[in-house]
Write an enzyme that holds these catalytic residues in place. Structure first.
Site, short mmCIF file in Angstrom:
data_model
loop_
_atom_site.label_atom_id
_atom_site.label_comp_id
_atom_site.label_asym_id
_atom_site.label_seq_id
_atom_site.Cartn_x
_atom_site.Cartn_y
_atom_site.Cartn_z
CG ASP A 7 82.88 -1.47 53.15
OD1 ASP A 7 83.75 -1.09 53.94
OD2 ASP A 7 83.13 -1.85 51.99
CD GLU A 9 88.70 -11.50 57.49
OE1 GLU A 9 88.45 -10.46 58.10
OE2 GLU A 9 89.84 -11.80 57.08
C1 SAM Z 1 85.52 -1.75 56.49
S1 SAM Z 1 86.53 -2.86 55.61
C2 SAM Z 1 87.02 -4.04 56.86
C3 SAM Z 1 88.21 -4.85 56.45
C4 SAM Z 1 88.67 -5.88 57.52
N1 SAM Z 1 87.64 -6.90 57.73
C5 SAM Z 1 88.98 -5.19 58.83
O1 SAM Z 1 88.22 -5.36 59.78
O2 SAM Z 1 90.00 -4.49 58.87
C6 SAM Z 1 85.36 -3.81 54.66
C7 SAM Z 1 86.01 -4.60 53.56
O3 SAM Z 1 85.02 -5.40 52.92
C8 SAM Z 1 85.22 -5.35 51.53
N2 SAM Z 1 83.94 -5.67 50.88
C9 SAM Z 1 82.85 -4.86 50.75
N3 SAM Z 1 81.85 -5.50 50.12
C10 SAM Z 1 82.31 -6.75 49.86
C11 SAM Z 1 81.74 -7.90 49.22
N4 SAM Z 1 80.49 -7.87 48.73
N5 SAM Z 1 82.49 -9.01 49.09
C12 SAM Z 1 83.78 -9.03 49.57
N6 SAM Z 1 84.36 -7.98 50.19
C13 SAM Z 1 83.64 -6.87 50.34
C14 SAM Z 1 85.72 -3.94 51.29
O4 SAM Z 1 86.38 -3.78 50.06
C15 SAM Z 1 86.62 -3.71 52.49
O5 SAM Z 1 87.95 -4.17 52.23
#
Ligand code: SAM
Length: 252
Positions: free
Chosen positions: A145, A70
């Site tokens: 994001d 994920e």
């Molecule tokens: C909007 S949140 C969604 C979290 C979870 N998937 C949910 O649906 O509740 C997006 C997540 O992606 C992470 N994220 C953003 N860019 C990323 C990257 N390049 N690699 C890993 N995680 C990332 C952020 O820190 C955040 O926790």
């Protein structure tokens, strides 16, 4: 939601994988360190890049079960439900923010779940450099994001390169799951994947296989979207046996 108590790094260690060499840059930038100290006009020195060893899932999990990744796990609800529902599948969560990664790892550690691990890293780099071709059964990208505009290109996770790396990593017949509450981003992701012969859209009902809480949502962001009356767009694709292509970016 109750806050899980914070466990020590030693207690969390079985649920945490640390990438080695992940932050090594391949080209000099203006950061003032030794690797970038050449002056203008001087030929650039090659930056030493220690060898990267792809993750051996069998060694990491201690079994040869299929592995799913994920991307952007946030607080880790999806993997918690997935790991509980499917004990014979290994789950690897990649989250770029350390406090969220540790929050998620704590949830798994408290339940002593043997089939889920986390890492704090940029998922684009992990997928590109640390995952062997055809070694995954699925990649899940839920509510990335919302950096989908062209001026956000550097921050956007779901790019043509990312999709190509996911296609390379997923075994033939494996799955790519996407979901978002931003319709425009959904348009970008589906335009990219839809243009790749390496993926084929699956029927909508396959989404129901995704693990959900009793309240009917799969991730924290899905809950927020649904509670505020928003819509959720989702799709699932199968990895075909067609070669991997990097398609044109629909955002440019
Ligand atoms: C909007 S949140 C969604 C979290 C979870 N998937 C949910 O649906 O509740 C997006 C997540 O992606 C992470 N994220 C953003 N860019 C990323 C990257 N390049 N690699 C890993 N995680 C990332 C952020 O820190 C955040 O926790």
């Amino acid at each position: 939601m109750r806050k899980p108590r914070r466990l020590s790094n030693e207690q969390l260690a079985p649920w945490v994988w640390e990438a080695k060499n992940l932050s090594i840059r391949t080209s000099p930038e203006k950061s003032g360190d030794a690797a970038s100290s050449h002056s203008e006009g001087e030929p650039e020195q090659p930056v030493a890049r220690p060898p990267i060893t792809p993750i051996d899932w069998t060694a990491l999990f201690g079994n040869a079960n299929p592995t799913e990744i994920e991307v952007g796990t946030g607080k880790g609800l999806f993997l918690l439900n997935a790991a509980l529902a499917r004990p014979n599948t290994n789950f690897f969560g990649i989250e770029i923010v350390r406090k969220y990664q540790l929050y998620a790892a704590t949830r798994y550690a408290i339940r002593n779940l043997p089939n889920v691990k986390t890492t704090c890293a940029d998922a684009k780099l992990v997928l590109r450099d640390y995952v062997s071709a055809g070694s995954l059964a699925a990649v899940h990208v839920y509510f990335p994001d919302p950096w989908w505009k062209s001026r956000h290109k550097k921050r956007r996770v779901f790019t043509p390169d990312f999709a190509a790396d996911a296609a390379r990593a997923i075994a033939t017949g494996g799955r790519l799951y996407i979901a978002t509450d931003v319709e425009e981003y959904y348009g970008v992701m589906t335009a990219i994947v839809g243009a790749m012969p390496a993926f084929k859209l699956r029927p909508e009902e396959e989404q129901r296989a995704a693990p959900r809480t009793e309240a009917g949502f799969a991730t924290n962001f899905e809950r927020k979207a649904l509670e505020t009356g928003g819509s959720v767009w989702r799709a699932v694709y199968a990895r075909t046996s067609e070669p991997v292509t990097v398609v044109a970016d629909p955002v440019e």
